[in-house]
Write an enzyme that holds these catalytic residues in place. Structure first.
Site, PDB file in Angstrom:
ATOM      1  N   SER A  80      -9.850   8.956   3.241  1.00  0.00           N
ATOM      2  CA  SER A  80      -9.196   7.714   3.631  1.00  0.00           C
ATOM      3  C   SER A  80      -9.305   7.502   5.142  1.00  0.00           C
ATOM      4  O   SER A  80     -10.410   7.360   5.659  1.00  0.00           O
ATOM      5  CB  SER A  80      -7.739   7.729   3.147  1.00  0.00           C
ATOM      6  OG  SER A  80      -7.157   6.456   3.240  1.00  0.00           O
ATOM      7  N   ASP A 130      -8.511   3.075  -7.440  1.00  0.00           N
ATOM      8  CA  ASP A 130      -7.882   3.207  -6.129  1.00  0.00           C
ATOM      9  C   ASP A 130      -7.238   1.875  -5.756  1.00  0.00           C
ATOM     10  O   ASP A 130      -7.925   0.862  -5.616  1.00  0.00           O
ATOM     11  CB  ASP A 130      -8.954   3.593  -5.108  1.00  0.00           C
ATOM     12  CG  ASP A 130      -8.409   3.961  -3.750  1.00  0.00           C
ATOM     13  OD1 ASP A 130      -7.413   3.354  -3.313  1.00  0.00           O
ATOM     14  OD2 ASP A 130      -9.011   4.844  -3.105  1.00  0.00           O
ATOM     15  N   HIS A 179      -6.442   7.102  -5.464  1.00  0.00           N
ATOM     16  CA  HIS A 179      -6.631   7.444  -4.056  1.00  0.00           C
ATOM     17  C   HIS A 179      -6.096   8.824  -3.682  1.00  0.00           C
ATOM     18  O   HIS A 179      -6.221   9.246  -2.537  1.00  0.00           O
ATOM     19  CB  HIS A 179      -5.922   6.382  -3.189  1.00  0.00           C
ATOM     20  CG  HIS A 179      -6.358   6.350  -1.757  1.00  0.00           C
ATOM     21  ND1 HIS A 179      -7.611   5.934  -1.360  1.00  0.00           N
ATOM     22  CD2 HIS A 179      -5.695   6.676  -0.597  1.00  0.00           C
ATOM     23  CE1 HIS A 179      -7.712   5.986  -0.039  1.00  0.00           C
ATOM     24  NE2 HIS A 179      -6.562   6.441   0.451  1.00  0.00           N
TER      25      HIS A 179
END
Length: 280
Positions: free
Chosen positions: A149, A225, A258
């Protein structure tokens, strides 16, 4: 270079440790984690740096990803820095989860008051490797970098901006085009100022068009996600790689979100991707 041992734990024949050091770049003590594989007892081993995402610390990846087993097999040292300075006491630095504490975005801030302490790019690329080389059996000339991320963004940017430091790079669900998404615009506006022109120095989609990385980049992205459409933009990075001739493997996985269950599922692939270069 001064380093304090916080704790060390036997793990898969190696040692998982947590440490801190007084950082000249940050102006505060910074914490980091290191997994030393069993091969490190016999001599220097390659180094793989992991940059974590928003709200995480140096403990997140070692605890949640389950990477030590494969790192022990391959002989990779895993290094995990923290995600931001701690204790800077800048007004408002803890008011939001996506800016300030836990959200350094791996940039060197140029706007006051952040520029005094929020120098994560230099901490990761210059200071921490020197600390690792001075205190651990690390072959710092064989260094790779990956992340998740915000940390995926950081890994891509660090590798693209410092190709002499990193031989391999990969990312999980990276923020691929931070100048085009709310997270990135908020962070860059705060850390780098309102003039958006300098922001591109920390945007992997911009950088890869200008200076492709010498090796293949591996990116994994979950299709469930919740941040995919608004924040991550892997399609922009994919298009930029195609335009510049950058070798890219972008894998899209149905049903994965995620979080760290996604990372734990594919972390072995990433370690083996790096080992192909670092352990050759």
């Amino acid at each position: 270079m001064t380093m304090k041992v916080i704790s060390e734990h036997r793990c898969f024949g190696g040692v998982q440790g947590y440490y801190s050091h007084p950082s000249a770049e940050i102006g505060l003590d910074m914490r980091f984690a290191v997994f030393q594989p069993p091969q490190a007892r016999s001599g220097p081993v390659p180094v793989l740096v992991y940059l974590a995402g928003l709200t995480c610390t140096e403990e997140t990846f070692p605890i949640k990803a389950g990477a030590q087993r494969v790192a022990a097999e391959l002989g990779l040292m895993l290094v995990c820095p923290d995600t931001s300075p701690r204790g800077a006491n800048i007004p408002g630095e803890s008011d939001a989860w996506d800016f300030g504490v836990g959200a350094g975005f791996y940039v060197d801030a140029t706007a006051a008051p952040w520029s005094t302490h929020y120098r994560m790019h230099s901490h990761v690329t210059r200071e921490l490797p020197a600390i690792i080389a001075a205190n651990f059996p690390a072959d710092i000339d064989r260094q790779g970098i990956f992340g998740h991320s915000m940390g995926g963004h950081g890994a891509l940017v660090c590798a693209l901006r410092n190709p002499d430091l990193y031989r391999s790079v990969s990312a999980f669900a990276p923020i691929c085009a931070p100048t085009q998404c709310p997270w990135g615009r908020k962070a860059f506006g705060g850390y780098l100022g309102d003039d958006s022109q300098p922001w591109s120095r920390y945007d992997a989609t911009v950088l890869v068009r200008e200076r492709p990385f010498s090796g293949r980049i591996l990116v994994d992205q979950g299709l469930a996600d919740k941040f995919l459409v608004e924040q991550l933009h892997p399609e922009a990075f994919e298009a930029a790689c195609a335009a510049s001739g950058q070798s890219l493997t972008l894998r899209r996985h149905g049903g994965y979100d995620h979080g760290y269950f996604f990372i734990a599922t594919f972390v072995e692939d990433h370690l083996r991707h790096h080992a192909q270069t670092l352990c050759a």
